[in-house]
Design a protein around this motif. Structure first.
Motif, PDB file in Angstrom:
ATOM      1  N   HIS A 154      50.438 112.684  -3.087  1.00 33.49           N
ATOM      2  CA  HIS A 154      49.643 113.846  -2.708  1.00 33.49           C
ATOM      3  C   HIS A 154      50.434 114.932  -1.518  1.00 33.49           C
ATOM      4  O   HIS A 154      50.312 116.033  -1.610  1.00 33.49           O
ATOM      5  CB  HIS A 154      48.223 113.756  -2.135  1.00 33.49           C
ATOM      6  CG  HIS A 154      47.440 113.372  -3.577  1.00 33.49           C
ATOM      7  ND1 HIS A 154      46.974 114.388  -4.355  1.00 33.49           N
ATOM      8  CD2 HIS A 154      46.737 112.177  -3.975  1.00 33.49           C
ATOM      9  CE1 HIS A 154      46.031 113.901  -5.182  1.00 33.49           C
ATOM     10  NE2 HIS A 154      46.126 112.568  -5.149  1.00 33.49           N
ATOM     11  N   TRP A 155      50.746 114.102  -0.706  1.00 38.26           N
ATOM     12  CA  TRP A 155      51.683 115.084   0.382  1.00 38.26           C
ATOM     13  C   TRP A 155      52.819 115.500  -0.300  1.00 38.26           C
ATOM     14  O   TRP A 155      53.181 116.711   0.105  1.00 38.26           O
ATOM     15  CB  TRP A 155      52.084 113.919   1.613  1.00 38.26           C
ATOM     16  CG  TRP A 155      52.884 114.543   2.513  1.00 38.26           C
ATOM     17  CD1 TRP A 155      52.550 115.320   3.744  1.00 38.26           C
ATOM     18  CD2 TRP A 155      54.203 114.874   2.582  1.00 38.26           C
ATOM     19  NE1 TRP A 155      53.214 115.712   4.568  1.00 38.26           N
ATOM     20  CE2 TRP A 155      54.549 115.470   3.807  1.00 38.26           C
ATOM     21  CE3 TRP A 155      55.363 114.111   1.839  1.00 38.26           C
ATOM     22  CZ2 TRP A 155      55.892 115.748   4.188  1.00 38.26           C
ATOM     23  CZ3 TRP A 155      56.572 114.628   2.247  1.00 38.26           C
ATOM     24  CH2 TRP A 155      56.980 115.246   3.461  1.00 38.26           C
ATOM     25  N   ARG A 213      49.337 120.134 -12.642  1.00 37.53           N
ATOM     26  CA  ARG A 213      48.522 119.398 -11.453  1.00 37.53           C
ATOM     27  C   ARG A 213      48.600 118.065 -11.580  1.00 37.53           C
ATOM     28  O   ARG A 213      48.482 117.146 -12.682  1.00 37.53           O
ATOM     29  CB  ARG A 213      47.099 120.054 -11.831  1.00 37.53           C
ATOM     30  CG  ARG A 213      46.860 121.645 -11.583  1.00 37.53           C
ATOM     31  CD  ARG A 213      47.064 121.824 -10.265  1.00 37.53           C
ATOM     32  NE  ARG A 213      46.793 123.160  -9.754  1.00 37.53           N
ATOM     33  CZ  ARG A 213      47.701 124.261  -9.742  1.00 37.53           C
ATOM     34  NH1 ARG A 213      49.194 123.598 -10.057  1.00 37.53           N
ATOM     35  NH2 ARG A 213      47.409 125.363  -9.413  1.00 37.53           N
ATOM     36  N   LEU A 214      48.496 117.204 -10.664  1.00 32.92           N
ATOM     37  CA  LEU A 214      48.201 115.788 -10.396  1.00 32.92           C
ATOM     38  C   LEU A 214      47.120 115.396 -11.158  1.00 32.92           C
ATOM     39  O   LEU A 214      46.060 116.058 -10.889  1.00 32.92           O
ATOM     40  CB  LEU A 214      48.399 115.310  -9.074  1.00 32.92           C
ATOM     41  CG  LEU A 214      49.688 115.286  -8.217  1.00 32.92           C
ATOM     42  CD1 LEU A 214      49.388 114.883  -6.976  1.00 32.92           C
ATOM     43  CD2 LEU A 214      50.673 114.486  -8.938  1.00 32.92           C
ATOM     44  N   HIS A 246      48.508 108.599  -1.534  1.00 31.46           N
ATOM     45  CA  HIS A 246      48.277 109.651  -0.306  1.00 31.46           C
ATOM     46  C   HIS A 246      49.752 110.302  -0.196  1.00 31.46           C
ATOM     47  O   HIS A 246      49.795 111.242   0.011  1.00 31.46           O
ATOM     48  CB  HIS A 246      47.933 108.725   0.901  1.00 31.46           C
ATOM     49  CG  HIS A 246      47.901 109.719   2.079  1.00 31.46           C
ATOM     50  ND1 HIS A 246      47.333 110.698   1.991  1.00 31.46           N
ATOM     51  CD2 HIS A 246      48.640 109.645   3.240  1.00 31.46           C
ATOM     52  CE1 HIS A 246      47.458 111.269   3.341  1.00 31.46           C
ATOM     53  NE2 HIS A 246      48.168 110.766   4.001  1.00 31.46           N
ATOM     54  N   ASP A 264      53.157 116.509  -3.134  1.00 28.68           N
ATOM     55  CA  ASP A 264      52.870 117.544  -4.194  1.00 28.68           C
ATOM     56  C   ASP A 264      52.459 118.828  -3.366  1.00 28.68           C
ATOM     57  O   ASP A 264      52.953 119.937  -3.794  1.00 28.68           O
ATOM     58  CB  ASP A 264      51.602 117.005  -4.938  1.00 28.68           C
ATOM     59  CG  ASP A 264      50.962 118.376  -5.767  1.00 28.68           C
ATOM     60  OD1 ASP A 264      51.488 118.430  -6.914  1.00 28.68           O
ATOM     61  OD2 ASP A 264      49.807 118.728  -5.388  1.00 28.68           O
ATOM     62  N   GLU A 265      51.784 118.494  -2.107  1.00 31.24           N
ATOM     63  CA  GLU A 265      51.543 119.861  -1.316  1.00 31.24           C
ATOM     64  C   GLU A 265      52.672 120.379  -0.694  1.00 31.24           C
ATOM     65  O   GLU A 265      52.808 121.763  -0.698  1.00 31.24           O
ATOM     66  CB  GLU A 265      50.580 119.046  -0.133  1.00 31.24           C
ATOM     67  CG  GLU A 265      49.059 118.888  -0.704  1.00 31.24           C
ATOM     68  CD  GLU A 265      48.306 118.235   0.447  1.00 31.24           C
ATOM     69  OE1 GLU A 265      48.857 118.030   1.637  1.00 31.24           O
ATOM     70  OE2 GLU A 265      47.032 117.745   0.158  1.00 31.24           O
TER      71      GLU A 265
END
Length: 303
Positions: free
Chosen positions: A5-6, A65-66, A2, A8-9
């Motif tokens: 992903h944060w 991309r992840l 989590h 990455d955003e």
């Protein structure tokens, strides 16, 4: 994941995140945040580039991309086993440890554990994982098993009805019976050499199952053995036991079950058992008994 992903955003939004912003967002240490960033680079192969002008990270390759993440069946089995071990841990910080068990059972990381929290480390041996899985299914299906195991009394081959798996003093046991449900026994999973689930089923009335294994385990402080080795140990564990302190070649090792700990002393290399005295005397008595039996056997063979 989590947190990753944060991160990455944030990069894709042009905010140039760094370890400080990641630590603040999730209330973790900057050291933990930096490990997350290193994980993205080393494991996920993210093309991170530090932009000194903005004091944060961006992607050198904007097409990155992840990867899609999934958990293999083997990883699920390992987590299931660890959840079982943490759930039965009743010693120091047991409440926090059982919360970890709950998280593992849910296969999620929604909560974050502080870095300073130290949790016990359990060795997940492949063979023991296999016994745990087979016996769990056998108990659930009420299927008999054929077990070949070794203990201090020798070798045994029995047809066994497994009822449940439990833990005591950092060891796993399968509790069950051979013929009479009231004559229960417990077999240590580490002692099992061969195990096979049979097609034959058994019946066991839970009303008739009266067991001291159902009682809450007592909270017990570990013993400490002071051992001198040939050279300094390079990890925080020895044979799966926690090294509480180390000064050069001398280690202070924590253990709960003296008989099991002695088995590791029999099979491992070490220079001197400094303390406790009662463990040293127990080891000496056992070795003298073994030497005496071997002497009697040798004498019988000569005659």
């Amino acid at each position: 994941m989590h947190r990753i992903h944060w991160f990455d955003e944030q990069i894709r939004s042009g905010r140039f995140p760094n370890s400080g912003s990641l630590a603040r967002q999730f209330e973790i240490s900057r050291r933990q945040a930096q490990r997350d960033i290193e994980y993205m680079v080393n494991t996920l192969r993210a093309p991170l580039m530090y932009a000194a002008k903005y004091r944060g990270y961006c992607y050198e390759d904007q097409t990155f991309r992840l990867p899609h993440l999934y958990m293999t069946e083997e990883e699920q089995r390992v987590l299931k086993y660890l959840a079982h071990r943490y759930r039965h841990y009743d010693y120091d910080q047991s409440d926090a440890v059982k919360r970890v068990a709950h998280l593992l059972e849910r296969f999620t990381m929604e909560e974050h554990l502080p870095d300073q929290q130290q949790f016990p480390v359990f060795a997940a041996q492949p063979r023991q994982l296999q016994w745990f899985e087979l016996l769990t299914h056998a108990a659930a299906d009420a299927r008999k098993t054929h077990i070949y195991y070794k203990d201090h009394e020798g070798e045994h081959q029995i047809t066994f009805c497994p009822v449940k798996i439990t833990s005591q003093f950092n060891a796993d046991y399968v509790v069950g019976y051979e013929t009479d449900p009231l004559l229960q026994t417990a077999i240590r999973l580490e002692s099992i050499v061969q195990l096979k689930a049979l097609d034959e089923h058994f019946e066991c009335s839970q009303d008739a199952w009266i067991s001291s294994w159902e009682d809450a385990l007592p909270v017990r402080k570990p013993f400490t053995a002071q051992i001198r080795f040939h050279e300094a140990q390079q990890s925080e564990q020895w044979q799966g036991y926690r090294i509480r302190e180390q000064q050069g070649q001398i280690c202070w090792i924590e253990f709960y079950d003296a008989d099991v700990f002695l088995q590791h002393l029999y099979a491992s290399e070490w220079e001197e058992l400094i303390s406790p005295g009662w463990l040293r005397r127990k080891l000496m008595k056992r070795t003298e008994e073994i030497a005496q039996r071997l002497s009697i056997q040798h004498q019988a063979e000569k005659e």
